[in-house]
Design a protein around this motif. Structure first.
Motif, PDB file in Angstrom:
ATOM      1  N   ARG A 182      38.761  16.967 -63.822  1.00 37.08           N
ATOM      2  CA  ARG A 182      38.645  15.660 -64.481  1.00 37.08           C
ATOM      3  C   ARG A 182      37.221  15.342 -64.911  1.00 37.08           C
ATOM      4  O   ARG A 182      36.956  14.319 -65.527  1.00 37.08           O
ATOM      5  N   VAL A 183      36.300  16.228 -64.515  1.00 39.33           N
ATOM      6  CA  VAL A 183      34.890  15.938 -64.786  1.00 39.33           C
ATOM      7  C   VAL A 183      34.442  16.589 -66.098  1.00 39.33           C
ATOM      8  O   VAL A 183      34.560  17.798 -66.279  1.00 39.33           O
ATOM      9  N   VAL A 233      29.175   9.770 -63.789  1.00 37.02           N
ATOM     10  CA  VAL A 233      29.165  10.019 -62.340  1.00 37.02           C
ATOM     11  C   VAL A 233      28.093  11.037 -61.942  1.00 37.02           C
ATOM     12  O   VAL A 233      27.979  11.395 -60.777  1.00 37.02           O
ATOM     13  N   GLY A 234      27.322  11.480 -62.914  1.00 36.78           N
ATOM     14  CA  GLY A 234      26.245  12.414 -62.592  1.00 36.78           C
ATOM     15  C   GLY A 234      25.247  12.447 -63.718  1.00 36.78           C
ATOM     16  O   GLY A 234      25.623  12.334 -64.886  1.00 36.78           O
ATOM     17  N   MET A 235      23.967  12.557 -63.369  1.00 40.49           N
ATOM     18  CA  MET A 235      22.925  12.587 -64.391  1.00 40.49           C
ATOM     19  C   MET A 235      21.749  13.385 -63.893  1.00 40.49           C
ATOM     20  O   MET A 235      21.276  13.154 -62.783  1.00 40.49           O
ATOM     21  N   ASN A 260      27.400  13.944 -66.379  1.00 42.35           N
ATOM     22  CA  ASN A 260      28.796  14.150 -65.974  1.00 42.35           C
ATOM     23  C   ASN A 260      29.512  12.824 -66.063  1.00 42.35           C
ATOM     24  O   ASN A 260      28.978  11.802 -65.645  1.00 42.35           O
ATOM     25  N   LEU A 288      33.943   5.832 -57.953  1.00 46.36           N
ATOM     26  CA  LEU A 288      34.308   6.838 -56.945  1.00 46.36           C
ATOM     27  C   LEU A 288      34.940   6.178 -55.716  1.00 46.36           C
ATOM     28  O   LEU A 288      35.837   6.740 -55.098  1.00 46.36           O
ATOM     29  N   GLN A 333      38.424   5.938 -56.109  1.00 42.07           N
ATOM     30  CA  GLN A 333      39.152   7.206 -56.124  1.00 42.07           C
ATOM     31  C   GLN A 333      39.252   7.884 -54.760  1.00 42.07           C
ATOM     32  O   GLN A 333      40.149   8.678 -54.531  1.00 42.07           O
ATOM     33  N   MET A 364      22.912  10.172 -58.048  1.00 46.35           N
ATOM     34  CA  MET A 364      23.759  10.726 -59.100  1.00 46.35           C
ATOM     35  C   MET A 364      24.155  12.174 -58.799  1.00 46.35           C
ATOM     36  O   MET A 364      25.245  12.615 -59.146  1.00 46.35           O
ATOM     37  N   PHE A 383      26.952  11.853 -56.340  1.00 50.96           N
ATOM     38  CA  PHE A 383      28.188  11.381 -56.975  1.00 50.96           C
ATOM     39  C   PHE A 383      28.835  12.485 -57.828  1.00 50.96           C
ATOM     40  O   PHE A 383      30.053  12.579 -57.910  1.00 50.96           O
ATOM     41  N   LYS A 384      27.980  13.295 -58.428  1.00 47.66           N
ATOM     42  CA  LYS A 384      28.517  14.417 -59.214  1.00 47.66           C
ATOM     43  C   LYS A 384      29.276  15.369 -58.279  1.00 47.66           C
ATOM     44  O   LYS A 384      30.382  15.828 -58.586  1.00 47.66           O
ATOM     45  N   SER A 443      32.571  13.912 -57.316  1.00 47.37           N
ATOM     46  CA  SER A 443      33.532  14.021 -58.435  1.00 47.37           C
ATOM     47  C   SER A 443      34.122  15.420 -58.491  1.00 47.37           C
ATOM     48  O   SER A 443      35.330  15.595 -58.700  1.00 47.37           O
ATOM     49  N   GLN A 444      33.245  16.406 -58.308  1.00 52.13           N
ATOM     50  CA  GLN A 444      33.735  17.787 -58.352  1.00 52.13           C
ATOM     51  C   GLN A 444      34.675  18.067 -57.188  1.00 52.13           C
ATOM     52  O   GLN A 444      35.691  18.726 -57.353  1.00 52.13           O
ATOM     53  N   THR A 469      37.991  16.533 -57.827  1.00 51.95           N
ATOM     54  CA  THR A 469      38.680  17.333 -58.832  1.00 51.95           C
ATOM     55  C   THR A 469      39.288  18.579 -58.216  1.00 51.95           C
ATOM     56  O   THR A 469      40.431  18.927 -58.461  1.00 51.95           O
ATOM     57  N   ASN A 470      38.488  19.238 -57.342  1.00 52.10           N
ATOM     58  CA  ASN A 470      38.967  20.469 -56.710  1.00 52.10           C
ATOM     59  C   ASN A 470      40.176  20.220 -55.822  1.00 52.10           C
ATOM     60  O   ASN A 470      41.026  21.083 -55.650  1.00 52.10           O
TER      61      ASN A 470
END
Lengths: 343, 265
Positions: free
Chosen positions: A141-142, A164-166, A192, B45, B48, B91, B94-95, B98-99, B102-103
């Motif tokens: 989803r990213v 959600v990411g930088m 992201n 997040l 989620q 960030m 948070f990335k 998110s990953q 997703t996984n």
């Protein structure tokens, strides 16, 4: 004729050894100025090539579409003495390429892999637009936007996306028609983002700043007319109520009290049937939140810019539906409890 | 007087330098933006992360939240450098979250972009932007292209997307693409005529420069061979009217010029 020798730098300069000192003073003055001029020239010569050679890209704007493809729009200063210009594209999957010269006329181009050779024939500035699929990738989803920019640029994120990411620091951020627009600096940056699930209640009130602007005058005029009508009706009602028997008066008072306490959205909609649909959503939200919310909460909920939401709030205030208080230096928006009394 | 002039010069130079520095300062990050972005991510997040999310994810979220608190604190203390550091750190976390989220999803696939999207809204928007661009250019050339049909198709496609009739919308977009290609060809046909006259004008200016160069070279008594090459190139350039041929000839002249420079050295 009376020939008279006048010293070049005035009498004060003439000393025992005459002309030699006079000249030395002159040289000194020149020397004092020379380093200044030299320093100035050095700075200017250092700065000017930097400005001309590195700022050939005048503007660079990127827009990410919801499927990950990106629109690139750039204005570039080019050498008008050259017949053509080789532009490095940001990838190989190029679509809808359009290049125009400084007079707005279409320029011919040849695209070879990630380069475009544009026939400029004397243009000093060109505008190039194209779409590219190489800047955004997706995993699960990213979505990841990855770009090594030659200059500072702006990036418009897709609707309903959340970063959600930088990897870098933005230098600006604004909300443009519900989309986040970032100002980013030259160099490599990775962003992201994910898409938020679309909530129908959130997206119903599409209060675009343009439409709000167009309706503002109408709302002000309409609001004042409504206010006048309401006050006349109120005056008439008060007169009538005074003449009614005391029993009926007490009954109506008790009814009034029950209605007064109500801050139910439906009651308000009945009270103000002319209310805009988007304003109704705001009222409903405030009602669901127990009758009062901070204005900042409204902005977050409806994803509206500060000015747009402020106009909406003021509109509701004019309709007599809400009142605005201050709480910790913030605007607290409260549903009015005395609707019927005003009516 | 000279001292005054020097002083003024110094001020002018300083203002140029300081002016440049001010521009750079203006381009610096507004720290409030950092907090806004980080908080949006945190909020998203938080919605989620579910009860059944892994402990690692939950732990990471706590760390990210701590970074945001530290970011807020630095902003209160006007410590911008630390704020930037905390922002990047938050960030990054948070990335990672998110990953991980997703996984954890059942569909672990890395697909090509367009395959994953059924809704052709982006396609339509892209075409709309392109057609808008073409409209501006067509107006510039005063072409007789009628955009009303394509405008109607855009309305139809939008309605089809609203009604979730994505296959129909794709067909409409395909029609739009065909018509757009035709328009593009028409506009480019018009453009090529004007390009030819611009190219000729450009070549004429270049010929004037070349005449002066040939004269200089003759006066300097340089090699007859180079002079002859320049004269031949001039003849070829003046004889051509095709834009691509003009570019080719000018490039040849440029290479002779380079050769001339090297010869002078």
């Amino acid at each position: 004729m009376n020939p008279e020798i006048v010293p070049v730098y005035g009498k004060e300069s003439i000393r025992e050894d005459g002309m030699l000192f006079v000249r030395t003073d002159g040289i000194l003055e020149t020397m004092v100025k020379a380093p200044l001029i030299l320093a100035g020239l050095i700075i200017v010569t250092v700065l000017i090539p930097l400005q001309t050679s590195f700022s050939s890209t005048r503007t660079l704007e990127l827009v990410i579409y919801s499927d990950g493809s990106t629109h690139v729009s750039t204005q570039i200063d080019v050498d008008p003495l050259e017949p053509d210009f080789e532009l490095n594209l940001f990838g190989k999957s190029i679509d809808n390429f359009v290049a125009t010269g400084d007079t707005g006329f279409l320029l011919s181009e040849k695209i070879i892999e990630d380069k475009a050779i544009i026939d400029i024939f004397g243009s000093s500035s060109i505008i190039v637009d194209y779409n590219i699929d190489d800047l955004v990738s997706k995993e699960g989803r990213v979505w990841t936007f990855s770009f090594n920019s030659p200059s500072d640029y702006t990036l418009l994120m897709p609707k309903n996306s959340v970063i959600v990411g930088m990897s870098g620091l933005p230098n600006n951020m604004e909300l443009v028609d519900e989309q986040t627009k970032l100002g980013l600096t030259a160099g490599l940056s990775e962003i992201n983002y994910i898409f938020t699930p679309i909530n129908p209640t959130t997206h119903k009130p599409t209060i675009s700043s343009e439409s709000s602007f167009n309706y503002t005058n109408a709302a002000v005029i309409g609001g004042s007319i409504i206010a006048v009508v309401i006050s006349i009706v109120l005056m008439l009602k008060r007169k009538q109520s005074k003449s009614l028997p005391s029993i009926i008066q007490t009954e109506s008072t008790s009814e009034k009290q029950t209605e007064t306490k109500s801050n139910d959205a439906e009651t308000i909609f009945n009270f103000r049937p002319e209310m805009r649909e988007d304003d109704k959503e705001i009222v409903k939200f405030i009602s669901d939140k127990g009758g009062q919310v901070l204005e900042s909460e409204l902005r977050k909920k409806f994803l509206q810019p500060r000015t747009t939401m402020w106009r909406a709030v003021k509109r509701l205030e004019r309709l007599g539906v809400i009142e605005i208080d201050k709480k910790d230096l913030q605007n607290l928006v409260k549903l009015k409890k005395d609707l019927e009394e005003e009516k | 007087m000279k001292k005054i002039t020097s002083f003024v010069l110094l001020i002018l130079v300083s203002s140029m330098v300081l002016g440049g520095m001010t521009n750079t300062a203006q381009a610096q990050t507004d720290p409030i933006i950092l907090l806004k972005i980080a908080k949006q991510a945190q909020k998203q997040l938080e919605n989620q992360i579910k009860q059944n999310s892994s402990d690692k994810t939950k732990q990471l979220f706590k760390e990210g939240t701590q970074q945001i608190r530290a970011l807020e604190e630095s902003l209160k203390n006007n410590d911008i450098d630390s704020a930037k550091k905390y922002f990047l750190s938050a960030m990054k976390i948070f990335k990672e979250i998110s990953q991980q989220l997703t996984n954890n999803q059942s569909s672990q696939e890395v697909a090509t972009l367009k395959d994953t999207v059924k809704d052709p809204s982006a396609d339509l928007l892209r075409m709309q932007d392109y057609v808008n661009n073409l409209k501006i250019i067509a107006k510039k050339y005063s072409t007789s292209i009628n955009f009303s049909e394509i405008d109607d198709l855009f309305v139809t496609a939008k309605q089809q997307i609203t009604d979730k009739q994505f296959d129909d919308a794709l067909q409409t977009i395909s029609k739009i693409k065909q018509i757009t290609d035709d328009f593009n060809n028409k506009i480019r046909g018009n453009a090529s005529q004007q390009e030819q006259s611009r190219a000729k004008e450009y070549a004429q200016k270049y010929l004037e420069q070349l005449d002066r160069l040939i004269e200089d070279v003759k006066n300097q008594g340089l090699s007859e061979d180079i002079i002859q090459k320049l004269v031949d190139a001039r003849k070829n350039l003046s004889a051509t009217t095709d834009p691509q041929e003009i570019i080719k000839q000018i490039k040849e002249i440029k290479s002779i010029k380079e050769h001339l420079k090297a010869h002078k050295k």
